[in-house]
Scaffold this active site. Structure first.
Site, PDB file in Angstrom:
ATOM      1  N   GLU A 102      -8.573  44.825 -28.037  1.00  0.00           N
ATOM      2  CA  GLU A 102      -8.216  43.840 -29.069  1.00  0.00           C
ATOM      3  C   GLU A 102      -9.340  43.692 -30.086  1.00  0.00           C
ATOM      4  O   GLU A 102     -10.507  43.981 -29.794  1.00  0.00           O
ATOM      5  CB  GLU A 102      -7.959  42.481 -28.409  1.00  0.00           C
ATOM      6  CG  GLU A 102      -6.497  42.179 -28.150  1.00  0.00           C
ATOM      7  CD  GLU A 102      -5.718  41.850 -29.431  1.00  0.00           C
ATOM      8  OE1 GLU A 102      -6.187  42.165 -30.541  1.00  0.00           O
ATOM      9  OE2 GLU A 102      -4.635  41.274 -29.300  1.00  0.00           O
ATOM     10  N   ASP A 103      -8.975  43.214 -31.278  1.00  0.00           N
ATOM     11  CA  ASP A 103      -9.990  42.938 -32.303  1.00  0.00           C
ATOM     12  C   ASP A 103     -10.654  41.591 -32.073  1.00  0.00           C
ATOM     13  O   ASP A 103     -11.866  41.466 -32.141  1.00  0.00           O
ATOM     14  CB  ASP A 103      -9.382  43.018 -33.714  1.00  0.00           C
ATOM     15  CG  ASP A 103      -8.145  42.142 -33.892  1.00  0.00           C
ATOM     16  OD1 ASP A 103      -7.655  41.554 -32.908  1.00  0.00           O
ATOM     17  OD2 ASP A 103      -7.654  42.047 -35.032  1.00  0.00           O
ATOM     18  N   ASP A 106      -8.754  34.624 -30.507  1.00  0.00           N
ATOM     19  CA  ASP A 106      -8.965  33.386 -31.250  1.00  0.00           C
ATOM     20  C   ASP A 106      -8.429  32.221 -30.406  1.00  0.00           C
ATOM     21  O   ASP A 106      -9.114  31.768 -29.497  1.00  0.00           O
ATOM     22  CB  ASP A 106      -8.250  33.536 -32.606  1.00  0.00           C
ATOM     23  CG  ASP A 106      -8.443  32.369 -33.543  1.00  0.00           C
ATOM     24  OD1 ASP A 106      -9.411  31.626 -33.385  1.00  0.00           O
ATOM     25  OD2 ASP A 106      -7.609  32.201 -34.457  1.00  0.00           O
ATOM     26  N   PHE A 155     -13.453  32.131 -40.124  1.00  0.00           N
ATOM     27  CA  PHE A 155     -12.543  33.223 -40.437  1.00  0.00           C
ATOM     28  C   PHE A 155     -13.344  34.457 -40.850  1.00  0.00           C
ATOM     29  O   PHE A 155     -14.204  34.382 -41.723  1.00  0.00           O
ATOM     30  CB  PHE A 155     -11.564  32.825 -41.548  1.00  0.00           C
ATOM     31  CG  PHE A 155     -10.486  33.846 -41.725  1.00  0.00           C
ATOM     32  CD1 PHE A 155      -9.400  33.879 -40.867  1.00  0.00           C
ATOM     33  CD2 PHE A 155     -10.580  34.803 -42.726  1.00  0.00           C
ATOM     34  CE1 PHE A 155      -8.415  34.849 -41.004  1.00  0.00           C
ATOM     35  CE2 PHE A 155      -9.602  35.777 -42.874  1.00  0.00           C
ATOM     36  CZ  PHE A 155      -8.514  35.795 -42.006  1.00  0.00           C
ATOM     37  N   ARG A 168      -9.491  45.374 -43.975  1.00  0.00           N
ATOM     38  CA  ARG A 168      -9.581  46.048 -42.672  1.00  0.00           C
ATOM     39  C   ARG A 168     -10.515  47.253 -42.718  1.00  0.00           C
ATOM     40  O   ARG A 168     -11.079  47.661 -41.714  1.00  0.00           O
ATOM     41  CB  ARG A 168      -8.198  46.551 -42.228  1.00  0.00           C
ATOM     42  CG  ARG A 168      -7.185  45.471 -41.924  1.00  0.00           C
ATOM     43  CD  ARG A 168      -5.974  46.095 -41.238  1.00  0.00           C
ATOM     44  NE  ARG A 168      -4.804  45.234 -41.232  1.00  0.00           N
ATOM     45  CZ  ARG A 168      -4.569  44.290 -40.324  1.00  0.00           C
ATOM     46  NH1 ARG A 168      -5.428  44.078 -39.348  1.00  0.00           N
ATOM     47  NH2 ARG A 168      -3.477  43.561 -40.383  1.00  0.00           N
TER      48      ARG A 168
HETATM   49  P1  IMP Z   1      -4.890  34.389 -31.299  1.00  0.00           P
HETATM   50  O1  IMP Z   1      -3.471  34.608 -30.878  1.00  0.00           O
HETATM   51  O2  IMP Z   1      -5.075  33.019 -31.896  1.00  0.00           O
HETATM   52  O3  IMP Z   1      -5.894  34.675 -30.221  1.00  0.00           O
HETATM   53  O4  IMP Z   1      -5.186  35.326 -32.504  1.00  0.00           O
HETATM   54  C1  IMP Z   1      -4.850  36.601 -32.472  1.00  0.00           C
HETATM   55  C2  IMP Z   1      -4.757  37.270 -33.811  1.00  0.00           C
HETATM   56  O5  IMP Z   1      -5.031  36.439 -34.947  1.00  0.00           O
HETATM   57  C3  IMP Z   1      -5.815  38.339 -33.861  1.00  0.00           C
HETATM   58  O6  IMP Z   1      -5.403  39.503 -33.185  1.00  0.00           O
HETATM   59  C4  IMP Z   1      -5.971  38.528 -35.340  1.00  0.00           C
HETATM   60  O7  IMP Z   1      -4.993  39.419 -35.813  1.00  0.00           O
HETATM   61  C5  IMP Z   1      -5.748  37.154 -35.914  1.00  0.00           C
HETATM   62  N1  IMP Z   1      -7.040  36.484 -36.190  1.00  0.00           N
HETATM   63  C6  IMP Z   1      -7.617  35.493 -35.483  1.00  0.00           C
HETATM   64  N2  IMP Z   1      -8.796  35.120 -36.027  1.00  0.00           N
HETATM   65  C7  IMP Z   1      -8.958  35.910 -37.116  1.00  0.00           C
HETATM   66  C8  IMP Z   1     -10.018  36.028 -38.108  1.00  0.00           C
HETATM   67  O8  IMP Z   1     -11.041  35.315 -38.118  1.00  0.00           O
HETATM   68  N3  IMP Z   1      -9.829  36.972 -39.056  1.00  0.00           N
HETATM   69  C9  IMP Z   1      -8.744  37.797 -39.102  1.00  0.00           C
HETATM   70  N4  IMP Z   1      -7.745  37.721 -38.200  1.00  0.00           N
HETATM   71  C10 IMP Z   1      -7.854  36.783 -37.206  1.00  0.00           C
HETATM   72 MG    MG Z   2      -4.778  41.508 -33.784  1.00  0.00          MG
END
Ligand code: IMP
Ligand code: MG
Length: 179
Positions: A102-103, A106, A155, A168
């Site tokens: 995963e990237d 969050d 962010f 990206r």
């Molecule tokens: P989560 O479901 O809240 O854990 O977030 C998952 C997805 O939100 C990640 O895989 C990203 O695609 C996007 N995301 C969360 N934080 C960021 C950020 O700071 N920058 C860009 N994309 C984010």
């Molecule tokens: Mg993602």
């Protein structure tokens, strides 16, 4: 570059590519030790993780496979709102040792939805590698087995991560500048 404009917003350099590569080398080493005789399958979660997955795979020197998945909204006949399906996984992962790539984790919601879908395919084990984690933003409990950087709830863009699909391609990670 110390700052960049992505779309309509300014971002400042946060983690440079050299630091990222050093961290990935450590992660690759841990994975090699743990998976030496397991021929793991790296499952890159698109789109954000493509760059991390490519750099990580390049450093892995044990037999390993890579595959790509995406979580999509359900597009069947009933519009069931929040139900997600898994796209990809033509080659089964039944009985395989899977490492999700995963990237960023969050809130943890995405991985929380993804894990049961992956487990449903019958893998021998599933672990999670993420280049970034925002522990302060977590609303769902997630165990990250291989973490790159824990960052504050800011962010970020670059290194696969986007702002409205842009940014990206940046090799470094940038954080939203204070306005
Ligand atoms: P989560 O479901 O809240 O854990 O977030 C998952 C997805 O939100 C990640 O895989 C990203 O695609 C996007 N995301 C969360 N934080 C960021 C950020 O700071 N920058 C860009 N994309 C984010
Ligand atoms: Mg993602």
């Amino acid at each position: 570059m110390n700052s960049v404009k992505v779309g309509d917003k300014y971002f400042e350099l946060f983690i440079d590519n050299q630091e990222i590569q050093q961290k990935i080398a450590e992660i690759a080493k841990s994975i090699e030790e743990e998976y030496r005789h397991k021929k793991p399958v790296f499952l890159c979660v698109l789109n954000g993780a493509f760059m991390f997955a490519a750099d990580l795979m390049r450093l892995i020197q044990i037999p390993a496979e890579v595959s790509f998945i995406k979580l999509s909204s359900y597009t069947g006949m009933q519009s069931t709102g929040d139900v997600k399906t898994l796209i990809g996984l033509n080659n089964g992962i039944s009985g395989r040792h899977v490492i999700l790539v995963e990237d960023i984790i969050d809130t943890g919601k995405t991985i929380h939805e993804l894990l049961p879908l992956v487990h449903a395919k019958g893998p021998a084990s599933v672990k999670l590698a993420s280049i970034l984690s925002k522990p302060d933003a977590r609303t769902h409990d997630v165990q990250i087995d291989f973490t790159g950087f824990e960052i504050p709830d800011k962010f970020v863009v670059g290194y696969g991560l986007d702002y409205n699909q842009l940014g990206r391609n940046l090799p470094d990670i940038y954080a939203l500048a204070d306005e």
